[in-house]
Design a protein around this motif. Sequence first.
Motif, short mmCIF file in Angstrom:
data_model
loop_
_atom_site.label_atom_id
_atom_site.label_comp_id
_atom_site.label_asym_id
_atom_site.label_seq_id
_atom_site.Cartn_x
_atom_site.Cartn_y
_atom_site.Cartn_z
N LYS A 172 0.86 -1.18 0.00
CA LYS A 172 0.00 0.00 0.00
C LYS A 172 0.90 1.23 0.00
O LYS A 172 1.82 1.34 0.81
CB LYS A 172 -0.91 0.00 1.24
CG LYS A 172 -1.99 1.09 1.21
CD LYS A 172 -3.00 0.82 0.10
CE LYS A 172 -4.17 1.79 0.12
NZ LYS A 172 -5.11 1.48 1.20
N ILE A 173 0.64 2.16 -0.92
CA ILE A 173 1.42 3.38 -1.04
C ILE A 173 0.57 4.56 -0.61
O ILE A 173 -0.56 4.73 -1.09
CB ILE A 173 1.91 3.59 -2.48
CG1 ILE A 173 2.69 2.36 -2.97
CG2 ILE A 173 2.78 4.85 -2.56
CD1 ILE A 173 3.93 2.04 -2.16
N LEU A 174 1.09 5.38 0.28
CA LEU A 174 0.43 6.59 0.74
C LEU A 174 1.23 7.81 0.27
O LEU A 174 2.45 7.73 0.14
CB LEU A 174 0.34 6.63 2.27
CG LEU A 174 -0.39 5.47 2.95
CD1 LEU A 174 -0.26 5.59 4.46
CD2 LEU A 174 -1.85 5.45 2.56
N ALA A 175 0.54 8.90 0.03
CA ALA A 175 1.22 10.13 -0.37
C ALA A 175 0.55 11.32 0.31
O ALA A 175 -0.68 11.42 0.34
CB ALA A 175 1.17 10.30 -1.88
N PHE A 176 1.38 12.19 0.88
CA PHE A 176 0.89 13.39 1.55
C PHE A 176 1.73 14.59 1.13
O PHE A 176 2.90 14.44 0.76
CB PHE A 176 0.96 13.24 3.08
CG PHE A 176 0.07 12.18 3.64
CD1 PHE A 176 -1.25 12.46 3.95
CD2 PHE A 176 0.53 10.89 3.84
CE1 PHE A 176 -2.09 11.48 4.45
CE2 PHE A 176 -0.29 9.91 4.35
CZ PHE A 176 -1.61 10.20 4.66
#
Length: 444
Positions: free
Chosen positions: A84-88
């Motif tokens: 799972k890839i998150l980006a902020f």
Amino acid sequence: MIKQMLMKKVVLLNGLIALMLVGCSKSSDEAGGGAADDRTPIMLSLGTQQPGITVDGPRTRGAGAIGVPGADGTLGTWNGQKLKILAFRKNKISVEAADVEDIGAVGAWATTTTQAAVSGLAWENGATLYYPIQNAYDFYGYYIDDAMNGDPVITPDTEGADAIPGYVSIPVAIDGSQDLMVAKAELTDAQKAILDTYLDAGATDEEKEAMYARAYSSYTARRGVQPQMMFKHLLSRLTVGVKAGTSEIVSAGQDGVYITSLELTDVYNKGNMIVSVASQKLEPVESSKTDGTLSLGIIGDNVADLTIDGISFKGVKPTSTTDLVPIGESVMAMPGETSFNVAIKMRQVKDGKLLKTDEIPFESIIKAPAAKEMGEDGNPINIAKDENGNILKDNKGNILYRFLEGYTYYVKLTMNGLEDIEITASLTPWKDGGDIPVTPGEDE
């Protein structure tokens, strides 16, 4: 745990979420973004301390440990793991529309694409995801196998005099078979060198840091700098082998003493993976230790599948007094403990008959060894201390040490009979440490 008051919690959607990284405005590179007419795809690459996965054949539990070296000592490979890839927005954990309307901060699934030590990632359903035209972003990733225990939750940053950093909390429940890993993309020295070439000669450190702060964005991607994530293990890994302490219990055919079950008892089996700007870690749920157990799957080529006197069981028996026979793949536990209680069950077959109908129980303790790495105080980095910094000792005055995340402990069972098993444990890669002597019945 970070305060919850005044924090808006947004539940991350479970399932496949399209991470549409689409630019919505036309701007120059000055905001850390890219050219208005040339959206740039996001291309991720990743590694582990020692990437790879072992264990062939069907499993009814988690996929086993990632990062296990081959028998010849070579590094393993990624092999289709789902991440799972998150980006902020850079240096933020936020769900405000102004921050995430372009990047879909709830994240997206991606899968490793090659059997190699460093792999690219393919976005779910073959999607191509783009950087927004403006702004720079932090990228995070996690591997959770089948340990998800509820919906991830974002607690956003708060502002003002009492500002509190935000974080993402991913609840997990483990049974000993799952490897939990997490990463944050950080600029490498090589990537910094690339970005330096776009600065004037004699650029100051301040100017360099301002350039580095543009990562990761369309601006840096078009200059050949894309997110690279080095995944770290969050658990301690124990592998187990058994040998005979006396030739009297080495038997041919079906006869012998079989290990049929091995569990770590009174251990944490629930926790929360915490992802924040400052750190990525695993926090145990205190109440889960009351009845928590983690089991070693009795699987592999060394397992005998028997039916004796109408009773079916699977087990591994010692075959010599010198060679260790591996039992299963591994059991993975939350780090930080100075010891693990271990419960073993056995069956003995003699002359083709079970000596007892019920399994024979045995209990002991596995104590953490001193790590090879030394800290600034001259002690092993895993020496156990209390909240005041005092070194902890057992009731015999022996210094205690803690199990570390990302370390493998090789537990060696020496069977002298049904009531006598000697246990030692040594550290092997993931990271290498030392030996752990464990004597049955020894006081904690």
